[in-house]
Scaffold this motif. Sequence first.
Motif, PDB file in Angstrom:
ATOM      1  N   PRO A 121       0.810  -1.224   0.000  1.00 19.76           N
ATOM      2  CA  PRO A 121       0.000   0.000   0.000  1.00 19.76           C
ATOM      3  C   PRO A 121       0.842   1.271   0.000  1.00 19.76           C
ATOM      4  O   PRO A 121       0.489   2.245  -0.678  1.00 19.76           O
ATOM      5  CB  PRO A 121      -0.823  -0.128   1.285  1.00 19.76           C
ATOM      6  N   SER A 170     -10.914   1.437  -0.437  1.00 17.27           N
ATOM      7  CA  SER A 170     -10.835   0.144  -1.134  1.00 17.27           C
ATOM      8  C   SER A 170     -10.815  -1.037  -0.168  1.00 17.27           C
ATOM      9  O   SER A 170     -11.101  -2.163  -0.558  1.00 17.27           O
ATOM     10  CB  SER A 170      -9.588   0.100  -2.027  1.00 17.27           C
ATOM     11  N   HIS A 171     -10.476  -0.773   1.095  1.00 14.96           N
ATOM     12  CA  HIS A 171     -10.441  -1.835   2.097  1.00 14.96           C
ATOM     13  C   HIS A 171     -11.749  -1.952   2.871  1.00 14.96           C
ATOM     14  O   HIS A 171     -11.876  -2.797   3.754  1.00 14.96           O
ATOM     15  CB  HIS A 171      -9.293  -1.599   3.086  1.00 14.96           C
ATOM     16  N   ASP A 179     -14.823   3.743  -4.177  1.00 11.82           N
ATOM     17  CA  ASP A 179     -13.476   4.055  -3.704  1.00 11.82           C
ATOM     18  C   ASP A 179     -12.739   4.957  -4.696  1.00 11.82           C
ATOM     19  O   ASP A 179     -12.083   5.923  -4.305  1.00 11.82           O
ATOM     20  CB  ASP A 179     -12.674   2.776  -3.436  1.00 11.82           C
TER      21      ASP A 179
END
Length: 208
Positions: A121, A170-171, A179
């Motif tokens: 990330p 996105s998580h 997102d």
Amino acid sequence: MTFDITAAVNIMGLAAVAVFAVSGALDAARQKMDILGFMLIGTATGVGGGTLRDVLLGKMPVFWIREPIWIVICLTASAITYFIAPRLASRTRALIWMDAVGLALFSVVGTKIALDFGVSPLIAVCMGVMTASFGGIARDVLCGSNLTLMNEELYITTTLAGAVVYLGLSHLGLPNSYDLMGGFLVAFILRALAILFNIKLPNAYRNG
């Protein structure tokens, strides 16, 4: 109807390349270049950030060699701008806003592409920021303009915010492209506010 996230990313990527190509062409207009100059500066601006991203990630050949449509988009957008630019009341203002849109789009698209490539990330966010900023750097250097990212207004910070927000959203398992749109909106709104209200980060050296 099933939502195709890959198609959404491609559309946002194409839009970002087109918008950045227009911003490059507008700078070429300020320098009174001919149509080939417009195309050169517009293309370098449009694909510059993505090229750096792909080289650093090792995605070879880079995206516009694999799919020439990206170059076609840049050349077309730049040529259209050549004929439209003389009718614009303020090319500088138009350039600033085109740059803001491209910046926001690339911040999330670059991060998404890097994540899909399998990087961490942190590296994905770095790639998002570089994708968003390097095309503008190439434009300013080639046109001999003051570097936009050296302005005191929020600039790189907005791309970082957009990339981080996209990463966070996105998580969360949000549906469809929330997102992507969330990250884009955060980056664009921050940049728009910075432009409109001259918002700056504190600078210890400003009065030094």
